[in-house]
Design a protein around this motif. Sequence first.
Motif, short mmCIF file in Angstrom:
data_model
loop_
_atom_site.label_atom_id
_atom_site.label_comp_id
_atom_site.label_asym_id
_atom_site.label_seq_id
_atom_site.Cartn_x
_atom_site.Cartn_y
_atom_site.Cartn_z
N UNK A 97 0.84 -1.19 0.00
CA UNK A 97 0.00 0.00 0.00
C UNK A 97 0.88 1.25 0.00
N UNK A 98 0.45 2.26 -0.74
CA UNK A 98 1.16 3.52 -0.83
C UNK A 98 0.14 4.65 -0.68
N UNK A 99 0.33 5.48 0.34
CA UNK A 99 -0.53 6.64 0.56
C UNK A 99 0.30 7.91 0.34
N UNK A 100 -0.08 8.68 -0.66
CA UNK A 100 0.60 9.94 -0.97
C UNK A 100 -0.25 11.09 -0.44
N UNK A 101 0.20 11.77 0.59
CA UNK A 101 -0.57 12.82 1.23
C UNK A 101 -0.38 14.15 0.50
N UNK A 102 -1.52 14.78 0.16
CA UNK A 102 -1.47 16.13 -0.40
C UNK A 102 -2.14 17.12 0.55
N UNK A 103 -2.38 16.70 1.76
CA UNK A 103 -2.91 17.52 2.84
C UNK A 103 -2.79 16.70 4.11
#
Length: 230
Positions: A59-65
């Motif tokens: 799993x990969x979570x890319x945060x933009x906030x």
Amino acid sequence: MKKLFLVLSALVASATAASAQVEIGVKVSPSVSYLRAESPSSTAFANESSKFSFAGALIVDYFFGENYAFGTGLALTGKGGTISYTERNPLSSSSIGTRVNQKIATQYIELPVTLKLFTNELAPATRLYFQLGGSLAAPIATRINNEKFYQDPYNNNNETKASEHVFVLDVNALLGAGVEYQLGHSTKLLAGLSYHRGLVNLDHYFEKTRGFSDVAIKNNVFALDLGMKF
């Protein structure tokens, strides 16, 4: 297949370049899957039973906030179930026909494309998350009635590869929710539930080879998601 691995490589490269904004982990997902089957009354396709399946994923979570992330990764998933349909002998005067059961089990390489929304802390180090979006999946292995080849007794015992019965792409709508717990500086545990609703007709045999009309077979999966981010 190559495209999926290229996308994964790009995600990992992004994580290296911006580690403060990207969280990577793994998860396992025991699940219950079944096939939504339908057709006209002449063949009366229907779901008969579900099957226990299993998935493992990066799993990969890319945060933009602070509370918003683009969720993706790469998963190996199992789906399928047992369907039934009516076979009618054209040489018989009977209108009842014979009910035939067929067990279909397929493994997929799957790429989720989702939005993940996180709450603020509801308890110390604990946040809820909600996930919505979709996924693209390519079948890599299929068995029918536990066999890699299917011999159809109602079609002159014609033998076909089980993999040829399933369409080459599956598209799913994905809804999920769960809880995430901060275990350490960069380590998090997660647990949640997700629903994966297949949108593509998987049948690549009954209409193409048998000449049945308007057959639709689609995946459905309910999963328990257990994972860890590093």
